[in-house]
Design a protein around this motif. Structure first.
Motif, short mmCIF file in Angstrom:
data_model
loop_
_atom_site.label_atom_id
_atom_site.label_comp_id
_atom_site.label_asym_id
_atom_site.label_seq_id
_atom_site.Cartn_x
_atom_site.Cartn_y
_atom_site.Cartn_z
N ALA A 69 -49.00 67.85 33.31
CA ALA A 69 -48.43 69.21 33.33
C ALA A 69 -48.19 69.76 31.93
O ALA A 69 -48.41 70.94 31.68
CB ALA A 69 -47.12 69.20 34.12
N LYS A 70 -47.76 68.93 30.98
CA LYS A 70 -47.44 69.40 29.63
C LYS A 70 -48.61 69.25 28.67
O LYS A 70 -48.87 70.14 27.86
CB LYS A 70 -46.23 68.64 29.10
CG LYS A 70 -45.80 69.06 27.71
CD LYS A 70 -44.56 68.31 27.28
CE LYS A 70 -44.15 68.73 25.88
NZ LYS A 70 -42.95 68.01 25.43
N PHE A 71 -49.33 68.11 28.74
CA PHE A 71 -50.36 67.81 27.75
C PHE A 71 -51.75 68.27 28.14
O PHE A 71 -52.66 68.28 27.33
CB PHE A 71 -50.38 66.31 27.45
CG PHE A 71 -49.05 65.78 26.98
CD1 PHE A 71 -48.41 66.33 25.89
CD2 PHE A 71 -48.43 64.72 27.63
CE1 PHE A 71 -47.20 65.85 25.44
CE2 PHE A 71 -47.23 64.23 27.19
CZ PHE A 71 -46.60 64.79 26.11
N GLY A 72 -51.97 68.64 29.39
CA GLY A 72 -53.26 69.15 29.82
C GLY A 72 -54.23 68.07 30.24
O GLY A 72 -53.84 67.02 30.75
N LEU A 73 -55.53 68.33 30.00
CA LEU A 73 -56.59 67.40 30.39
C LEU A 73 -56.72 66.27 29.39
O LEU A 73 -56.57 66.46 28.18
CB LEU A 73 -57.92 68.13 30.50
CG LEU A 73 -58.08 69.08 31.67
CD1 LEU A 73 -59.39 69.85 31.55
CD2 LEU A 73 -58.04 68.31 32.97
N GLY A 74 -57.05 65.08 29.91
CA GLY A 74 -57.27 63.93 29.04
C GLY A 74 -58.06 62.85 29.75
O GLY A 74 -58.37 62.96 30.94
N VAL A 75 -58.40 61.80 29.00
CA VAL A 75 -59.15 60.67 29.53
C VAL A 75 -58.37 59.40 29.23
O VAL A 75 -57.90 59.20 28.11
CB VAL A 75 -60.56 60.60 28.87
CG1 VAL A 75 -61.32 59.38 29.35
CG2 VAL A 75 -61.34 61.86 29.15
N ILE A 76 -58.24 58.53 30.24
CA ILE A 76 -57.54 57.25 30.05
C ILE A 76 -58.41 56.35 29.18
O ILE A 76 -59.58 56.11 29.50
CB ILE A 76 -57.25 56.59 31.41
CG1 ILE A 76 -56.31 57.46 32.23
CG2 ILE A 76 -56.65 55.19 31.20
CD1 ILE A 76 -56.03 56.94 33.63
N VAL A 77 -57.85 55.87 28.07
CA VAL A 77 -58.59 55.00 27.16
C VAL A 77 -58.09 53.56 27.18
O VAL A 77 -58.78 52.66 26.71
CB VAL A 77 -58.56 55.55 25.71
CG1 VAL A 77 -59.30 56.87 25.63
CG2 VAL A 77 -57.15 55.70 25.20
N ASP A 78 -56.89 53.32 27.73
CA ASP A 78 -56.36 51.95 27.81
C ASP A 78 -55.29 51.93 28.90
O ASP A 78 -54.68 52.95 29.19
CB ASP A 78 -55.76 51.53 26.47
CG ASP A 78 -55.54 50.02 26.36
OD1 ASP A 78 -55.97 49.29 27.28
OD2 ASP A 78 -54.95 49.58 25.36
#
Length: 110
Positions: A69-78
């Motif tokens: 909700a706060k940081f937006g889109l991302g990809v899990i790296v670990d």
């Protein structure tokens, strides 16, 4: 108590040097097997066996796209830990790399 669970250390090897009349066990489960008269308790019971449950498959995997909700889109790296201690490291497009505790982070699959 550690992490909400009662932990007992192993008995010190020096406890055997203390005279028995000076010792007082606070719980009956702490009595040693050599102190228990078999005629008092009968034959020892067979150990209990519990069915082994398979742990649930993790909901998140490395390389999966997520939305916060706060940081937006991302990809899990670990990812590390299990249950309430599980956390993931996510590389967010605008906010950079962040570690998030899965118990508190409201991640959605993107």
């Amino acid at each position: 108590m550690l992490h909400g669970q009662t932990r007992y250390n192993i008995q010190s090897r020096f406890v055997d040097e203390i005279p028995r009349d000076l010792l007082q066990w606070l719980s009956p489960s702490r009595r040693r097997a050599v102190d228990v008269d078999q005629s008092e308790w009968g034959a020892p019971a067979a150990p209990l066996s519990y069915p082994q449950a398979t742990p649930p498959a993790p909901a998140w995997r490395v390389g999966q796209s997520v939305r916060h909700a706060k940081f937006g889109l991302g990809v899990i790296v670990d990812a590390e830990g299990r249950g309430s201690d599980a956390r993931v490291q996510v590389n967010f497009r605008d906010a950079g790399v962040k570690w998030l505790a899965l118990e508190y982070a409201k991640l959605e699959a993107a």
